[in-house]
Design an enzyme around this catalytic site. Sequence first.
Site, PDB file in Angstrom:
ATOM      1  CG  HIS A 195      -1.913  -1.123   1.194  1.00 36.28           C
ATOM      2  ND1 HIS A 195      -2.917  -1.253   0.259  1.00 36.28           N
ATOM      3  CD2 HIS A 195      -1.997  -2.218   2.000  1.00 36.28           C
ATOM      4  CE1 HIS A 195      -3.589  -2.372   0.496  1.00 36.28           C
ATOM      5  NE2 HIS A 195      -3.056  -2.976   1.541  1.00 36.28           N
TER       6      HIS A 195
ATOM      7  CE  LYS B 141      -5.241  -6.664  -2.577  1.00 34.98           C
ATOM      8  NZ  LYS B 141      -4.280  -6.066  -1.640  1.00 34.98           N
TER       9      LYS B 141
ATOM     10  CG  ASN C  85      -3.335  -2.786  -3.472  1.00 36.43           C
ATOM     11  OD1 ASN C  85      -3.499  -3.342  -2.390  1.00 36.43           O
ATOM     12  ND2 ASN C  85      -2.298  -2.010  -3.719  1.00 36.43           N
ATOM     13  CB  THR C  86      -5.807   1.798  -1.840  1.00 36.80           C
ATOM     14  OG1 THR C  86      -7.174   1.586  -2.199  1.00 36.80           O
ATOM     15  CG2 THR C  86      -5.546   3.282  -1.670  1.00 36.80           C
TER      16      THR C  86
ATOM     17  CG  HIS D 215      -6.124  -4.773   7.339  1.00 30.28           C
ATOM     18  ND1 HIS D 215      -6.071  -5.672   6.303  1.00 30.28           N
ATOM     19  CD2 HIS D 215      -7.410  -4.367   7.413  1.00 30.28           C
ATOM     20  CE1 HIS D 215      -7.277  -5.793   5.777  1.00 30.28           C
ATOM     21  NE2 HIS D 215      -8.104  -5.018   6.431  1.00 30.28           N
ATOM     22  CG  PHE D 216      -5.819   0.176   2.779  1.00 34.24           C
ATOM     23  CD1 PHE D 216      -5.091   1.355   2.761  1.00 34.24           C
ATOM     24  CD2 PHE D 216      -7.073   0.168   2.192  1.00 34.24           C
ATOM     25  CE1 PHE D 216      -5.604   2.503   2.197  1.00 34.24           C
ATOM     26  CE2 PHE D 216      -7.595   1.304   1.615  1.00 34.24           C
ATOM     27  CZ  PHE D 216      -6.864   2.477   1.607  1.00 34.24           C
TER      28      PHE D 216
END
Length: 160
Positions: free
Chosen positions: A53, A81, A84-85, A157-158
């Site tokens: 991230h 995936k 995602n950021t 964790h995002f």
Amino acid sequence: MPAVSAELGTSKAVMALQKTLSLLLLSLLTLLGLGLVQPSYGLATYEGFQREHVDSTGTGGTNLYCNTMMQRRGMTRPRCKQFNTFIHEDIGTINNICNAPNIQCKDHRMNCHAGVVRVTDCRNTGGSSPYNCRYGARASTRRVVIACEGNPLVPVHFDR
């Protein structure tokens, strides 16, 4: 007779060492259970968060950026995936989000924190095999929520 005496001395020393090791193990497990000692996997989780991230040097925002970064960071294997950021701030700024007041995470835990940062959201637009992943990009400055753990608190964790 001296050989028997030496064997008894060695046997007592081994038993004393085993008892000491057992007590140390029990103490460590107790401290882990109380949360006073952080297990080593916490660091790997922090590093995993950074790998997935954090891109403090990039500006992102293009499909080419997402396609390149998702592959480079290992998020196209064994399959693509879906979303995602990437956060485009220095790690100190991101770590500082952990000092914001606690809020509830999606999993109902209370270790999340919110902050406003520059991001690129990468969404899979087609393909499912590692060599055929394609991503669309959306750059913005927005509110993010991250879960933090450890002492000191670091992002692990995002959340959203």
